[in-house]
Design a protein around this motif. Structure first.
Motif, PDB file in Angstrom:
ATOM      1  N   MET A   1       0.836  -1.170   0.000  1.00 32.14           N
ATOM      2  CA  MET A   1       0.000   0.000   0.000  1.00 32.14           C
ATOM      3  C   MET A   1       0.888   1.242   0.000  1.00 32.14           C
ATOM      4  SD  MET A   1      -3.242   0.339   2.318  1.00 32.14           S
ATOM      5  CE  MET A   1      -3.719   1.835   3.001  1.00 32.14           C
ATOM      6  N   THR A   2       0.549   2.201  -0.812  1.00 33.01           N
ATOM      7  CA  THR A   2       1.384   3.389  -0.916  1.00 33.01           C
ATOM      8  C   THR A   2       1.166   4.324   0.271  1.00 33.01           C
ATOM      9  OG1 THR A   2      -0.279   4.552  -2.183  1.00 33.01           O
ATOM     10  CG2 THR A   2       1.326   3.281  -3.424  1.00 33.01           C
ATOM     11  N   GLN A   3       2.177   5.092   0.564  1.00 33.50           N
ATOM     12  CA  GLN A   3       2.111   6.068   1.648  1.00 33.50           C
ATOM     13  C   GLN A   3       1.641   7.401   1.083  1.00 33.50           C
ATOM     14  OE1 GLN A   3       2.684   5.589   4.935  1.00 33.50           O
ATOM     15  NE2 GLN A   3       2.824   3.430   4.419  1.00 33.50           N
ATOM     16  N   PRO A   4       0.784   8.096   1.809  1.00 30.80           N
ATOM     17  CA  PRO A   4       0.341   9.410   1.319  1.00 30.80           C
ATOM     18  C   PRO A   4       1.487  10.412   1.338  1.00 30.80           C
ATOM     19  CG  PRO A   4      -0.505   9.015   3.514  1.00 30.80           C
ATOM     20  CD  PRO A   4       0.161   7.745   3.078  1.00 30.80           C
ATOM     21  N   THR A   5       1.505  11.263   0.364  1.00 28.82           N
ATOM     22  CA  THR A   5       2.525  12.291   0.288  1.00 28.82           C
ATOM     23  C   THR A   5       2.129  13.439   1.217  1.00 28.82           C
ATOM     24  OG1 THR A   5       2.919  11.724  -2.012  1.00 28.82           O
ATOM     25  CG2 THR A   5       3.767  13.851  -1.257  1.00 28.82           C
ATOM     26  N   PRO A   6       3.010  13.828   2.127  1.00 30.63           N
ATOM     27  CA  PRO A   6       2.660  14.932   3.026  1.00 30.63           C
ATOM     28  C   PRO A   6       2.532  16.250   2.258  1.00 30.63           C
ATOM     29  CG  PRO A   6       4.943  14.288   3.342  1.00 30.63           C
ATOM     30  CD  PRO A   6       4.338  13.313   2.377  1.00 30.63           C
ATOM     31  N   ALA A   7       1.673  17.107   2.739  1.00 28.68           N
ATOM     32  CA  ALA A   7       1.484  18.409   2.106  1.00 28.68           C
ATOM     33  C   ALA A   7       2.756  19.234   2.249  1.00 28.68           C
ATOM     34  CB  ALA A   7       0.329  19.136   2.757  1.00 28.68           C
ATOM     35  N   ARG A   8       3.080  19.961   1.222  1.00 26.29           N
ATOM     36  CA  ARG A   8       4.271  20.815   1.271  1.00 26.29           C
ATOM     37  C   ARG A   8       3.906  22.129   1.947  1.00 26.29           C
ATOM     38  NH1 ARG A   8       8.525  19.325  -2.673  1.00 26.29           N
ATOM     39  NH2 ARG A   8       7.843  17.348  -3.523  1.00 26.29           N
ATOM     40  N   VAL A   9       4.322  22.251   3.167  1.00 28.84           N
ATOM     41  CA  VAL A   9       4.005  23.428   3.966  1.00 28.84           C
ATOM     42  C   VAL A   9       5.301  24.168   4.240  1.00 28.84           C
ATOM     43  CG1 VAL A   9       3.023  24.225   6.135  1.00 28.84           C
ATOM     44  CG2 VAL A   9       2.098  22.207   5.026  1.00 28.84           C
TER      45      VAL A   9
END
Length: 61
Positions: free
Chosen positions: A1-9
């Motif tokens: 299962m793929t990991q969600p990409t964190p938002a670029r903050v």
């Protein structure tokens, strides 16, 4: 299962996105609550995010 990409903050690296904190002074009010003082991050000036303007431009050079 793929990991969600964190938002670029664009968080401030000094305060990590928590630009204003309350510091306990050690004294109490007559009703028993603690006296606190609010302190803002000096690096981001309370914005919580990095500025996109280079530091040399902010200083007027």
């Amino acid at each position: 299962m793929t990991q969600p990409t964190p938002a670029r903050v664009r968080r401030c690296r000094d305060c990590d996105g928590f630009p204003v904190v309350a510091i306990d002074t050690g004294t109490r009010y007559p009703d028993g609550t603690r006296r606190t003082t609010a302190v803002t991050c000096r690096a981001c000036e309370g914005a919580g995010a990095r500025s996109i303007v280079p530091a040399a431009a902010r200083s007027g050079r």
